[in-house]
Design an enzyme around this catalytic site. Structure first.
Site, mmCIF file in Angstrom:
data_model
loop_
_atom_site.group_PDB
_atom_site.id
_atom_site.type_symbol
_atom_site.label_atom_id
_atom_site.label_comp_id
_atom_site.label_asym_id
_atom_site.label_seq_id
_atom_site.Cartn_x
_atom_site.Cartn_y
_atom_site.Cartn_z
ATOM 1 N N HIS A 53 0.856 -1.182 0.000
ATOM 2 C CA HIS A 53 0.000 0.000 0.000
ATOM 3 C C HIS A 53 0.894 1.234 0.000
ATOM 4 O O HIS A 53 2.102 1.131 0.212
ATOM 5 C CB HIS A 53 -0.932 0.008 1.220
ATOM 6 C CG HIS A 53 -0.186 0.124 2.513
ATOM 7 N ND1 HIS A 53 0.273 -0.974 3.203
ATOM 8 C CD2 HIS A 53 0.217 1.211 3.222
ATOM 9 C CE1 HIS A 53 0.926 -0.570 4.291
ATOM 10 N NE2 HIS A 53 0.905 0.758 4.326
ATOM 11 N N HIS A 136 5.781 5.804 -0.794
ATOM 12 C CA HIS A 136 6.537 4.579 -1.043
ATOM 13 C C HIS A 136 5.670 3.360 -0.780
ATOM 14 O O HIS A 136 4.611 3.466 -0.169
ATOM 15 C CB HIS A 136 7.780 4.532 -0.143
ATOM 16 C CG HIS A 136 7.426 4.412 1.322
ATOM 17 N ND1 HIS A 136 7.063 5.499 2.094
ATOM 18 C CD2 HIS A 136 7.348 3.325 2.137
ATOM 19 C CE1 HIS A 136 6.800 5.083 3.326
ATOM 20 N NE2 HIS A 136 6.952 3.771 3.375
#
Length: 194
Positions: A53, A136
């Site tokens: 995620h 990220h």
């Protein structure tokens, strides 16, 4: 789906604390490329595909009432659909690396969405996030890995680039600890671009 409507366990168990964060899902078609990066690093605890995620804001441990209020605040967010592309890798912790990740190309729209999640946290009374927003996808948490080992791992992966994918919603996730990797549950969904 939307303000005041948490989909799963949060509204069912009053008195419980929930570890919550807002995040974007990662297109399953991108996962094989990310999995291919997950090799060759001593001390790495590789994250399973189901945990991929892009965190927008970590909220921490909240009680039932705060979770409901947060859901209402996140439901007020208006933002466009996002085009996401992953490019390169990086890590947290200069002297003592703690995690390696795939970098998300930052856009004004992505930064604005994260900013709206930060404002929701502040309206809820949470302290400001002291860390800079670094979009990220976490690939691994590290244990005893040296900076030299991380640098050697990152160099041949520097050119990694995913296909672009579109995201039309973000989620409020709860994090559940246990044996093995944490388990994340999407408790509420918020539509983008509507």
């Amino acid at each position: 789906m939307g303000p005041g409507f948490l989909l799963r366990a949060i509204l069912l168990q009053i008195g419980r604390m929930y570890r919550l964060f807002a995040a974007l899902p990662v297109d399953p078609d991108i996962a094989p490329g990310l999995k291919a990066l997950q090799t060759g690093l001593a001390g790495a605890s590789w994250r399973p595909e189901r945990n991929f995620h892009i965190t927008l804001r970590f909220f921490g441990d909240l009680g039932h009432s705060q979770a409901r209020d947060l859901d209402d605040l996140l439901g007020e967010i208006r933002a466009p659909e996002l085009e996401i592309r992953l490019e390169g890798v990086g890590w947290f912790g200069r002297r003592e690396p703690s995690a390696v990740w795939a970098r998300v190309r930052e856009t004004d729209e992505l930064r604005a969405l994260a900013g709206q999640c930060e404002r929701a946290a502040r309206r809820l009374g949470l302290p400001a996030d002291r860390r800079n927003f670094t979009p990220h996808v976490t690939l691994a948490y590290l244990h005893g890995t040296t900076p030299e080992e991380v640098t050697a791992w990152a160099e041949p992966r520097h050119a990694y680039c995913s296909d672009a994918f579109w995201v039309n919603s973000f989620h409020l996730y709860s994090s559940h600890m246990g044996d093995g990797p944490s388990r994340y549950v999407a408790e509420a969904d918020y539509v983008l671009g509507g």
